[in-house]
Write a protein that holds these residues in place. Sequence first.
Motif, PDB file in Angstrom:
ATOM      1  N   ASP A 181       0.847  -1.207   0.000  1.00 40.14           N
ATOM      2  CA  ASP A 181       0.000   0.000   0.000  1.00 40.14           C
ATOM      3  C   ASP A 181       0.878   1.252   0.000  1.00 40.14           C
ATOM      4  O   ASP A 181       1.721   1.431   0.872  1.00 40.14           O
ATOM      5  N   PRO A 182       0.673   2.146  -0.964  1.00 40.37           N
ATOM      6  CA  PRO A 182       1.561   3.312  -1.063  1.00 40.37           C
ATOM      7  C   PRO A 182       1.528   4.238   0.156  1.00 40.37           C
ATOM      8  O   PRO A 182       2.548   4.819   0.525  1.00 40.37           O
ATOM      9  N   LEU A 189       0.828   3.404   3.380  1.00 40.56           N
ATOM     10  CA  LEU A 189       1.545   2.761   4.486  1.00 40.56           C
ATOM     11  C   LEU A 189       3.045   2.764   4.220  1.00 40.56           C
ATOM     12  O   LEU A 189       3.854   2.992   5.129  1.00 40.56           O
ATOM     13  N   TYR A 226      -5.617   1.722   7.531  1.00 40.72           N
ATOM     14  CA  TYR A 226      -6.091   0.822   6.488  1.00 40.72           C
ATOM     15  C   TYR A 226      -7.544   0.453   6.748  1.00 40.72           C
ATOM     16  O   TYR A 226      -8.054   0.639   7.867  1.00 40.72           O
ATOM     17  N   ASP A 227      -8.195  -0.076   5.732  1.00 41.14           N
ATOM     18  CA  ASP A 227      -9.597  -0.477   5.830  1.00 41.14           C
ATOM     19  C   ASP A 227      -9.631  -2.002   5.880  1.00 41.14           C
ATOM     20  O   ASP A 227      -9.108  -2.658   4.977  1.00 41.14           O
ATOM     21  N   LYS A 228     -10.201  -2.563   6.924  1.00 39.63           N
ATOM     22  CA  LYS A 228     -10.144  -4.015   7.121  1.00 39.63           C
ATOM     23  C   LYS A 228     -10.775  -4.808   5.976  1.00 39.63           C
ATOM     24  O   LYS A 228     -10.448  -5.965   5.759  1.00 39.63           O
ATOM     25  N   ASN A 229     -11.680  -4.165   5.244  1.00 40.00           N
ATOM     26  CA  ASN A 229     -12.353  -4.856   4.155  1.00 40.00           C
ATOM     27  C   ASN A 229     -11.499  -5.000   2.898  1.00 40.00           C
ATOM     28  O   ASN A 229     -11.825  -5.796   2.018  1.00 40.00           O
ATOM     29  N   THR A 230     -10.446  -4.211   2.830  1.00 40.40           N
ATOM     30  CA  THR A 230      -9.650  -4.218   1.594  1.00 40.40           C
ATOM     31  C   THR A 230      -8.153  -4.393   1.829  1.00 40.40           C
ATOM     32  O   THR A 230      -7.402  -4.554   0.874  1.00 40.40           O
ATOM     33  N   VAL A 231      -7.734  -4.358   3.078  1.00 40.19           N
ATOM     34  CA  VAL A 231      -6.292  -4.342   3.340  1.00 40.19           C
ATOM     35  C   VAL A 231      -5.638  -5.662   2.918  1.00 40.19           C
ATOM     36  O   VAL A 231      -6.219  -6.736   3.066  1.00 40.19           O
ATOM     37  N   ASP A 232      -4.447  -5.538   2.369  1.00 44.02           N
ATOM     38  CA  ASP A 232      -3.660  -6.737   2.079  1.00 44.02           C
ATOM     39  C   ASP A 232      -3.225  -7.324   3.429  1.00 44.02           C
ATOM     40  O   ASP A 232      -2.768  -6.591   4.301  1.00 44.02           O
ATOM     41  N   PRO A 233      -3.346  -8.648   3.600  1.00 49.94           N
ATOM     42  CA  PRO A 233      -2.965  -9.232   4.899  1.00 49.94           C
ATOM     43  C   PRO A 233      -1.534  -8.882   5.311  1.00 49.94           C
ATOM     44  O   PRO A 233      -1.248  -8.717   6.495  1.00 49.94           O
ATOM     45  N   ILE A 235     -11.088 -14.661   7.619  1.00 52.11           N
ATOM     46  CA  ILE A 235     -10.317 -13.412   7.737  1.00 52.11           C
ATOM     47  C   ILE A 235      -8.813 -13.622   7.576  1.00 52.11           C
ATOM     48  O   ILE A 235      -8.072 -12.639   7.542  1.00 52.11           O
ATOM     49  N   LEU A 236      -8.368 -14.870   7.512  1.00 55.17           N
ATOM     50  CA  LEU A 236      -6.931 -15.120   7.354  1.00 55.17           C
ATOM     51  C   LEU A 236      -6.650 -15.713   5.978  1.00 55.17           C
ATOM     52  O   LEU A 236      -7.465 -16.477   5.447  1.00 55.17           O
ATOM     53  N   PRO A 237      -5.488 -15.383   5.424  1.00 62.41           N
ATOM     54  CA  PRO A 237      -5.162 -15.941   4.099  1.00 62.41           C
ATOM     55  C   PRO A 237      -4.884 -17.440   4.177  1.00 62.41           C
ATOM     56  O   PRO A 237      -4.683 -17.990   5.259  1.00 62.41           O
ATOM     57  N   VAL A 294     -16.276  -9.506   4.520  1.00 59.29           N
ATOM     58  CA  VAL A 294     -15.623  -8.899   3.355  1.00 59.29           C
ATOM     59  C   VAL A 294     -14.164  -8.615   3.708  1.00 59.29           C
ATOM     60  O   VAL A 294     -13.861  -7.923   4.680  1.00 59.29           O
ATOM     61  N   THR A 295     -13.272  -9.190   2.936  1.00 60.08           N
ATOM     62  CA  THR A 295     -11.843  -8.905   3.058  1.00 60.08           C
ATOM     63  C   THR A 295     -11.286  -8.778   1.640  1.00 60.08           C
ATOM     64  O   THR A 295     -12.023  -8.950   0.660  1.00 60.08           O
ATOM     65  N   LYS A 296      -9.993  -8.550   1.573  1.00 61.14           N
ATOM     66  CA  LYS A 296      -9.370  -8.461   0.254  1.00 61.14           C
ATOM     67  C   LYS A 296      -9.495  -9.790  -0.493  1.00 61.14           C
ATOM     68  O   LYS A 296      -9.645  -9.815  -1.721  1.00 61.14           O
ATOM     69  N   MET A 297      -9.432 -10.907   0.266  1.00 59.56           N
ATOM     70  CA  MET A 297      -9.359 -12.223  -0.380  1.00 59.56           C
ATOM     71  C   MET A 297     -10.533 -12.486  -1.334  1.00 59.56           C
ATOM     72  O   MET A 297     -10.300 -12.872  -2.473  1.00 59.56           O
ATOM     73  N   GLY A 303     -12.831  -7.678  -1.699  1.00 62.99           N
ATOM     74  CA  GLY A 303     -13.349  -6.482  -1.031  1.00 62.99           C
ATOM     75  C   GLY A 303     -12.911  -5.195  -1.714  1.00 62.99           C
ATOM     76  O   GLY A 303     -11.775  -5.069  -2.156  1.00 62.99           O
ATOM     77  N   VAL A 360      -7.584   4.529   4.395  1.00 66.57           N
ATOM     78  CA  VAL A 360      -6.863   4.440   3.122  1.00 66.57           C
ATOM     79  C   VAL A 360      -7.195   3.089   2.502  1.00 66.57           C
ATOM     80  O   VAL A 360      -7.389   2.100   3.214  1.00 66.57           O
ATOM     81  N   ARG A 402     -19.317   0.202   6.981  1.00 65.19           N
ATOM     82  CA  ARG A 402     -18.402   0.186   8.133  1.00 65.19           C
ATOM     83  C   ARG A 402     -19.147   0.559   9.410  1.00 65.19           C
ATOM     84  O   ARG A 402     -18.998  -0.074  10.446  1.00 65.19           O
TER      85      ARG A 402
END
Lengths: 406, 207
Positions: A119-120, A122, A183-190, A310-312, B6-9, B12, B21, B114
Motif C-alpha cells: 500500500d503506497p 503505508l 487501512y480499511d479491514k475490508n480491503t487491506v492486504d494481509p 479473515i486469514l489468508p 468482506v476482506t481483500k481475499m 473487497g 486508506v 463500516r
Amino acid sequence: MGFNPLAEKGIPIEKQLRNWSELNVQPYDKEQVDPYTRTRVITMNGVEVESIIFSHQFARRTDNQEIKRALALTRRIEQQQQMAVNWLMPGEETTLEVTIGYEQTAVDLTAYIARAEPDPYLKQAFEFGLIEDSDHLYRYANMLALLEGKKAERITGPLTEIMPGRPTVAEHCHPFDDIRAHYDKNTVDPLSRLHAMTITAAEQQTMNFYMNMGNRYTEPLARALYLEIAMIEEQHVTQYESLLDPLESWFQQEVYHHYNECYLYHSFMSQESDPRVRAIWELHLNMEIEHLRVACEMMRRYEGIEAEEILPKELPEPTLFRENKQYVRQVLADQDELRTVGTQFVPLDQLPEDAKYFEYRDAVNGGFAPSERVIEEHVNAHGDDYRFMPEGPHPVQGLRRAAPQN
Amino acid sequence: MRITTVTKMPGGKAIPIGMTVVPPERRMGLSDLEGFGVDEELEGIFLANFMSAFAAHERCVVHLYRMATGLTRIPECREKYTEFEDHTEDHLRILERLIERLDGDPMYASPQARMTEFVATKLVEPILLEGSVDPLTLELTLLEAVTLAERKRRLNWKLISELADQMRETISKQAMREAVEQVESDQDEHVRWAETRWLRMMIAQVM
C-alpha cells in the motif's frame, strides 16, 4: 503450497509451561553474535510484549470467566516466551550497546517492511519513520563513542550504515501531526496488517526501553539524549498504531496478534544462522500455532466468525533482516525534507508559516537539543563526528561533512 | 464454508474517506457507483452505499446467530437460531444477487457499511459481561439482540419493497420485487418468533 498455521498442529497449551532453568537461557556471545540474530531477538521481544499488553487490555474489558481464563493461560505462556527471548541478550552488553541494536533493528526492519509494503500510503508512513530511526542510530553511536570509546560498527557489523538521517532536532512534531489515516479491514492486504502490527510493536518496545533505561546513566547528556529520542519513539508509536483499523474487534485483534507471531517466528526461523536461537524460534512457532487456534476458537464461539474468513490460505512472503543500505540512502535523499500536516506528508518548504510543527519544535528545542550536543561534543573530543559509511558520501549534500568528503 | 466477511481475499472494495486508506487496486470509484440501478433515475451512489450497508447487516446477523446457537442453553432457541441462521445466509445470497443484478459489487464495503458493522457487532458484545449476570439475563440479552437485529433487517427489506413500489416498470424494479418476495415470509417469521419468545420469557418470570 506455503505454510498455513491453521492447518498445523501446535504444542497443546497445557504442555507449554517451562521451568525457570529452561527460561533462563544461555545468552548469546556479544562478540560473536550475528547482528541480525540480535535484531531478531529485539523484534520478537517487542512483539511478545505487545501481545501480552494487548491481552491484559482485552482482559480488562470482560468478566466472562471462560474468556479471561483463555487469555490468562495464553498470556502466561507469552510471558514465558518473552523471557526466553529477551534473556538471550547478555548482561555484558551495556545499555548503549543494546540501544545500538535497537536502532539497527528499527532501521533494517522498517526498511525491509517499507520495501515489501504493497500500500503506497503505508509505505510512505514506514519510510517517513525509517530515516528518523536512521538518525537515532547515528546519534547514539556518537554517544557510545564518547562514553564508552567504542565504535558502533562493531555491533552492527557492515550491514547497516551509520550516518545522519532526518536530524532528530527536526523530527519533533506536534502530536496532531503524528496521527495517520488507517487501512480499511475490508480491503487491506494481509501483509500490510502484519507490517503495521510488527512496526507498532517494535517501536513501542523501543519507546519503553528508552523510557525505562534512559535514566540509568549519570552522564547528563546521555540522560538527555535518551529522553529526547524516547519522545520521537512515542511519535512513532502514535504514527504506526493509527495505521490499524479500529473496526477490528477485540477477538479479531487477538487472532491477528497470534497470527503475526506465527508469521514472524516462521520468517525468522527460515533465516536464523544460530542453531540454538533457531530452535527457540521453532519452539515458539509451535506454541503460537496453538495460541492462534485458541484465539480462533474464541472468535468462532463469541463472534460467529471462522478464522478462514479473515486469514489468508498461507502465510505471506516472510519478513527478513537483510541489508538495505541503498534503499535507506535513496529514501534519505528523497525524503529528508518531508514533514507532516495532519495525516498527510508535506515537503518542508510547503508547510504553512503557522504550521503547528514550528511551534512545537521550537518549544521542545527551546533550551538545547541533546541530539545536536552529542555530535558537537564528539567533534570537540575527536575532531569529527562518528560515521560508518562504506557505501560512499552522504546522499544528502547538506548532511555531508565539510571535509573529508563523507 | 460460506464467506460472510468482506476482506481483500474474496475481492473487497471500498472508497477511501476520512481516516481510511484503500489500496489503489481495491478502490471503488464514485463513477462506478453512479450507474447502480442503471435503468432507473435513482441516486445510484446513495443506493449502492445503502445496499452495501444492508449486506453488512445481513452478514453480522449470520455471525450473531452462529454465536447465539453456540451459547444458548434453551433447546427451542438453539433450534430456531440454527434455522434462522440458514435463512439469513440464504437471504444474504439473495441480497448479493440483487446487488449484482443492479450492476453493483456485493464485495463493496461502503462507509455506511463500516458504521453498520460497528453498530451491529455491539449486539454480540454482551457476552463479554457474562460473568456478572445470571443465565436467564444472558438468554434474554441474546433474544433482545436477535429481536433488534431482525427488526432492522425487516426495515431494510421493507425499504427495498417500498422503493420497488415507487419505481417505474424496469429491470431494477423487477429484481427488487423478486428479492423481497423470496425473503418476506421468513422475515416476518423471524421477528414474530423473537418478539413472542422474549415476551413469553419475561411474563414467565413475572407471573
